[in-house]
Design a protein around this motif. Structure first.
Motif, PDB file in Angstrom:
ATOM      1  N   HIS A 198       0.844  -1.189   0.000  1.00  0.00           N
ATOM      2  CA  HIS A 198       0.000   0.000   0.000  1.00  0.00           C
ATOM      3  C   HIS A 198       0.885   1.247   0.000  1.00  0.00           C
ATOM      4  CE1 HIS A 198      -2.841  -3.000   1.571  1.00  0.00           C
ATOM      5  NE2 HIS A 198      -3.748  -2.256   0.960  1.00  0.00           N
TER       6      HIS A 198
ATOM      7  N   THR B  78       0.905   5.544  -0.747  1.00  0.00           N
ATOM      8  CA  THR B  78       0.001   6.689  -0.800  1.00  0.00           C
ATOM      9  C   THR B  78       0.491   7.809  -1.708  1.00  0.00           C
ATOM     10  OG1 THR B  78       1.034   7.646   1.170  1.00  0.00           O
ATOM     11  CG2 THR B  78      -0.920   6.260   1.517  1.00  0.00           C
TER      12      THR B  78
ATOM     13  N   GLU C  98      -6.916   1.260   4.006  1.00  0.00           N
ATOM     14  CA  GLU C  98      -6.339   0.240   3.138  1.00  0.00           C
ATOM     15  C   GLU C  98      -7.368  -0.851   2.874  1.00  0.00           C
ATOM     16  OE1 GLU C  98      -2.764  -1.232   4.951  1.00  0.00           O
ATOM     17  OE2 GLU C  98      -1.701   0.664   4.637  1.00  0.00           O
TER      18      GLU C  98
END
Length: 92
Positions: free
Chosen positions: A22, A24, A45
């Motif tokens: 993940h 950003t 998430e």
């Protein structure tokens, strides 16, 4: 059009530099543009690979591939960010 909407951004992992996790960095322009319009942004998430979904008032109002968002920046020149902000503005 909601004023000061609470926007939940669900985002999945994607591959960058050989690692799937993940990140950003591609969401910075989206966050910046939504905050500029006076909305509250919360990131969550999710497990769906390569996905971004925007939810307002329990309703999914926008989705796209996370790789379709520009890396970094303020989102002004990103067409997908502009579509997402418009979707938030038109949500009810």
């Amino acid at each position: 059009m909601p004023q000061n909407a609470k926007v939940t951004v669900f985002f999945g992992p994607y591959e960058a530099c050989g690692c799937v996790k993940h990140y950003t960095a591609r969401l910075e322009g989206l966050e910046s543009s939504l905050i500029k319009e006076g909305h509250e942004v919360e990131f969550e998430e999710m497990s769906d690979l390569n996905s971004v979904e925007l939810w307002v008032n329990g309703e999914r109002i926008f989705m796209c591939k996370i790789q379709d968002l520009d890396y970094g920046g303020d989102g002004i020149l990103d067409n997908n960010v502009q579509k997402a902000v418009e979707a938030v503005e038109n949500a009810f």
